[in-house]
Design a protein around this motif. Structure first.
Motif, PDB file in Angstrom:
ATOM      1  N   GLN A 172       0.925  -0.695   0.014  1.00 16.94           N
ATOM      2  CA  GLN A 172      -0.003   0.362  -0.096  1.00 16.94           C
ATOM      3  C   GLN A 172       1.169   1.303   0.038  1.00 16.94           C
ATOM      4  N   HIS A 175       1.693   1.578  -3.552  1.00 19.66           N
ATOM      5  CA  HIS A 175       0.938   2.059  -4.073  1.00 19.66           C
ATOM      6  C   HIS A 175       0.505   3.631  -4.194  1.00 19.66           C
ATOM      7  N   LEU A 176       0.919   4.056  -3.263  1.00 16.44           N
ATOM      8  CA  LEU A 176       1.484   5.802  -2.237  1.00 16.44           C
ATOM      9  C   LEU A 176       2.373   6.473  -3.052  1.00 16.44           C
ATOM     10  N   ASP A 178       4.088   5.691  -5.646  1.00 11.86           N
ATOM     11  CA  ASP A 178       3.630   5.762  -7.613  1.00 11.86           C
ATOM     12  C   ASP A 178       2.680   6.692  -8.063  1.00 11.86           C
ATOM     13  N   GLN A 179       1.629   6.403  -6.831  1.00 12.08           N
ATOM     14  CA  GLN A 179      -0.116   7.705  -7.408  1.00 12.08           C
ATOM     15  C   GLN A 179       1.156   8.796  -7.386  1.00 12.08           C
ATOM     16  N   ALA A 180       1.754   9.079  -6.042  1.00 11.33           N
ATOM     17  CA  ALA A 180       2.246  10.948  -6.785  1.00 11.33           C
ATOM     18  C   ALA A 180       3.448  10.329  -7.554  1.00 11.33           C
ATOM     19  N   LYS A 182       3.361   9.677 -10.581  1.00  6.48           N
ATOM     20  CA  LYS A 182       2.732  10.258 -11.596  1.00  6.48           C
ATOM     21  C   LYS A 182       1.847  10.913 -11.754  1.00  6.48           C
ATOM     22  N   GLU A 183       1.775  11.481 -10.566  1.00  4.04           N
ATOM     23  CA  GLU A 183       0.033  12.623 -10.107  1.00  4.04           C
ATOM     24  C   GLU A 183       1.215  14.305 -10.303  1.00  4.04           C
TER      25      GLU A 183
END
Length: 462
Positions: A172, A175-176, A178-180, A182-183
């Motif tokens: 998890q 995932h956070l 990786d999300q940061a 990409k955003e």
């Protein structure tokens, strides 16, 4: 008794392991040079060097990072200049060398280290074969969706549902991250671990000290739950005196301990530590043990003590890179083999990887120790303004020769010679009047001397 001393009252955070009254490890976190090791950034490849099989990456406001191409996940598309990718700092910058980065991100937990980009399964060498089989079966079932793990020794006593919960948490967390990544565009910090607290937690779990002594209520509360959760038999003590915690528990000044060139051993022998640009050299001296040099048993005993102290100093001072130890000569091969075995066994207790390469043809013992951060000397000291970091200054005799050269080059500009000089140089002139005769004969000038105080042999022509 093992004691873990943790101080966070001042801006400089620090902790140390004291074993049977002797310091074995010291970690300092100076506020003026915070480590970047473990930080995860969004970076951009500035250039690729095929000859080095590496790329140079812009990732923060400091120098470019060195990124080995082999550490970039194979899932990434063709590597090219301008490519953006997440990177993690493996080694801090030092002197002219920039930081070392990796694209193979790792996220550490109590029982494992999770590698989201790497399909791998590794185990601590200390895990018993029976437990290894159990943990391997658990890991293979848990990693079917990808990723890899390094199972730590602490996982031996953990139940599978606890391991699964930690792995889920690490996934998890990735995932956070990786999300940061990409955003948001550009170069920026994605995650900065709380290095000091995490390192102390790791030391507490791995070293299992008898006592943890801290001068902070906050830190005390943080580790109270860790001790309870891990079922450690560690007494937690809160130090509330005004005197610095390290001054109270350390037997000597930290700076002196970290920079002392000569370290005395029990019995009067010693080791002499010289830190050079490319390596560290440790010389073993029998010193006060006169008459013992020709005795095989005495030489072996001195070398054994020196080997143990050398490895302790390596951990304490965080020596890294190539280390050469010049032991007292041992003619018997079996004695050299015993020293080699002792070093290899003792190196296993080091928290950093130590590669022992054995004795060279010249009789020097060679080993290497992994580097992850700048040395104490780099962070806490500056070159001496007197000797420019050489450790030596010109002798009074050398200064006198330099004075002769200067007077000779200026003889056509001088009507008289007035020299300010330190007492040691003046004394040489008084003891040998040849210098005065040389001035009278070669320069044909009147000369006057004035003694001054200075921190090293010094003169000035006025």
């Amino acid at each position: 008794m093992k004691q873990l001393i943790v101080s966070s009252k001042t801006r400089e955070k620090k902790w140390a392991l004291i074993n049977q009254g002797k310091a074995e490890r010291l970690e300092l976190y100076p506020p003026f040079s915070e480590t970047k090791v473990g930080n995860i950034y969004s970076g951009t490849i500035a250039s690729i060097k095929p000859s080095l099989q590496a790329a140079f990456v812009i990732f923060d406001h400091g120098p470019k990072g060195y990124l080995p191409l082999k550490s970039i996940p194979s899932s990434s598309r063709t590597v090219h200049q301008g490519m953006r990718l997440p990177v993690q700092v493996k080694k801090d910058e030092e002197a002219t060398k920039g930081p070392v980065l990796t694209g193979d991100i790792e996220l550490a937990g109590k029982y494992m280290v999770y590698f989201p980009y790497t399909d791998m399964l590794r185990f601590s060498k200390k895990i018993q074969p029976g437990q290894r089989r159990r943990l391997k079966l658990w890991a293979e079932n848990s990693l079917q969706t990808g990723g890899g793990v390094l199972i730590r020794t602490e996982a031996e006593s953990a139940e599978e549902h606890v391991l699964s919960a930690e792995l889920k948490h690490l996934k998890q967390r990735f995932h956070l991250l990786d999300q940061a990544f990409k955003e948001k565009k550009g170069c920026f910090l994605i995650e900065r671990p709380e290095k000091f607290v995490e390192d102390v937690k790791d030391a507490l779990i791995r070293l299992k000290p008898d006592e943890l002594i801290t001068d902070s209520v906050t830190v005390s509360n943080q580790f109270k739950s860790v001790i309870s959760e891990m079922e450690l038999e560690t007494d937690l003590l809160l130090y509330l005196e005004d005197e610095d915690l390290f001054v109270r528990y350390f037997k000597e000044d930290i700076h002196l301990m970290m920079t002392r060139r000569t370290v005395w051993l029990e019995g009067g022998s010693s080791i002499v530590i010289d830190v050079l640009e490319a390596l560290t050299v440790i010389d073993v001296n029998s010193s006060r043990q006169t008459g013992a040099k020709q005795q095989r048993a005495a030489v072996k005993d001195i070398n054994q003590k020196a080997a143990l102290e050398s490895l302790r100093q390596m951990k304490l001072r965080d020596m890294h890179g190539i280390v050469l130890i010049d032991f007292i000569n041992m003619e018997d091969q079996s004695d050299r083999n015993d020293i080699d075995r002792l070093i290899r066994e003792e190196a296993k207790s080091d928290h950093k990887h130590v590669h022992a390469a054995g004795f060279t043809e010249l009789g020097l013992y060679q080993l290497t120790r992994k580097k992850t951060k700048a040395s104490y000397q780099t962070l806490y000291t500056v070159p001496c303004p007197v000797c420019s970091g050489n450790g030596h200054v010109l002798s009074p005799e050398s200064c006198l020769l330099e004075l002769e050269k200067e007077l000779l080059s200026k003889r056509r500009m001088l009507e008289k010679v007035e020299i300010e000089l330190t007492k040691d140089i003046h004394q040489l002139i008084k003891e040998d009047p040849a210098f005065i005769r040389w001035i009278e004969k070669e320069l044909n000038l009147p000369v006057a001397f004035k003694e001054i105080n200075h921190i090293h042999p010094f003169y000035r022509v006025i």
